[in-house]
Scaffold this active site. Structure first.
Site, mmCIF file in Angstrom:
data_model
loop_
_atom_site.group_PDB
_atom_site.id
_atom_site.type_symbol
_atom_site.label_atom_id
_atom_site.label_comp_id
_atom_site.label_asym_id
_atom_site.label_seq_id
_atom_site.Cartn_x
_atom_site.Cartn_y
_atom_site.Cartn_z
ATOM 1 C CG HIS A 1 -0.184 2.136 -9.347
ATOM 2 N ND1 HIS A 1 -0.367 1.711 -8.051
ATOM 3 C CD2 HIS A 1 -1.338 2.785 -9.687
ATOM 4 C CE1 HIS A 1 -1.573 2.079 -7.625
ATOM 5 N NE2 HIS A 1 -2.168 2.746 -8.591
ATOM 6 C CG ASP B 1 -2.089 0.935 1.085
ATOM 7 O OD1 ASP B 1 -2.338 1.405 -0.038
ATOM 8 O OD2 ASP B 1 -2.753 1.213 2.098
ATOM 9 C CD GLU C 1 3.888 -13.461 15.509
ATOM 10 O OE1 GLU C 1 3.916 -12.295 15.963
ATOM 11 O OE2 GLU C 1 3.383 -14.422 16.131
ATOM 12 C CG LEU D 1 10.335 -16.689 -3.984
ATOM 13 C CD1 LEU D 1 10.304 -16.717 -2.451
ATOM 14 C CD2 LEU D 1 10.594 -15.260 -4.447
ATOM 15 C CG ASN E 1 2.035 1.586 -5.237
ATOM 16 O OD1 ASN E 1 2.979 1.424 -4.490
ATOM 17 N ND2 ASN E 1 1.529 0.618 -5.974
ATOM 18 N N GLY E 2 -0.082 5.442 -4.424
ATOM 19 C CA GLY E 2 -0.745 6.696 -4.807
ATOM 20 C C GLY E 2 -0.173 7.876 -4.026
ATOM 21 N NE ARG F 1 -2.981 -1.446 4.578
ATOM 22 C CZ ARG F 1 -4.136 -1.729 4.006
ATOM 23 N NH1 ARG F 1 -4.782 -2.822 4.344
ATOM 24 N NH2 ARG F 1 -4.665 -0.922 3.116
#
Ligand code: FPP
Length: 227
Positions: A30, A13, A194, A125, A15-16, A175
């Protein structure tokens, strides 16, 4: 030795705001965010513990954004996948997705399927992009499928039916961008994750920031409901 950071999931979260702070259009944020995706993914592929990195790239709620921003995100994703095929190969990264892809254009769906196929045997990965993904949608679709087949609904049967169960439980959920909410992301798989909320905006988030979070994760005590 401590906790093992096998599966890391990130809500990318900010980017804007990153773009607006610089007087740029939101979409520039973005674009920069897509570079961060590359840095974090290659870092994760070189990390001895991380096996799965799940990134929230487009939620079921993101269709509410202006059409111009949605179109830009679709083009950016397509461009990212095209450019990054070499990165997937170089770092032996398997590309996967969760979410309902049927709403994406046929050409993007084809591109996604082709990269999944090309990278399916890589095992350093697994990068999972959540695309048109929402946990409530995922859980209700799995429950509906079990009901249709007249099967019992239990934690075990429902858990197994979830698309995200292929990648196992989340150990660390991050986040970025300062807000402290889960926004319908991997609710089932994060039952014992976690949680880490970073004030850093996604375009500024660096591998060092991820390392700091992993170190803090190692110091935490995980009891999984026990004592
Ligand atoms: C949240 O920032 C971010 C998104 C809704 C999209 C995530 C997309 C990327 C990181 C770039 C493209 C990804 C790939 C895999 C190529 P926001 O727009 O909600 O930021 P704000 O909260 O500051 O407005």
């Amino acid at each position: 030795m401590g906790n093992i950071a096998r599966h890391i999931a990130i809500i990318m979260d900010g980017n804007g705001r990153w773009a607006q702070e610089r007087g740029l259009k939101r979409v520039k944020g973005h674009e920069k965010g897509a570079e961060t995706v590359r840095f974090i993914t290659t870092f994760a592929s070189n990390h001895p513990e991380i096996e799965v990195l799940t990134l929230y790239a487009f939620s079921t709620e993101n269709w509410k954004r202006p059409k111009m921003e949605i179109d830009f995100l679709m083009r950016l994703l397509s461009r990212y996948l095209k450019n990054e095929t070499k990165t997937y190969k170089k770092y032996q990264i398997r590309f996967e997705t969760i979410g309902d892809l049927s709403r994406f254009s046929p050409s993007l769906q084809k591109q996604i399927a082709a990269i999944k196929d090309e990278t399916k045997n890589f095992n350093r990965l697994t990068q999972v992009l959540a695309l048109n993904y929402g946990s409530q949608d995922e859980i209700s679709r799995a429950a509906e499928a079990l009901c249709k087949e007249r099967k019992k609904i239990s934690v075990e049967t429902l858990g197994k039916r979830l698309e995200s169960s292929r990648f196992g439980p989340v150990d660390i959920l991050i986040r970025t961008g300062g807000d402290q909410r889960l926004s319908n992301f991997l609710l089932w798989q994060s039952a014992y994750a976690e949680l880490f909320f970073s004030p850093i905006l996604w375009p500024d988030f660096s591998p060092e920031d991820l390392e700091t979070i992993i170190s803090e994760f190692k110091r935490r005590t995980r009891r999984f409901g026990g004592i």
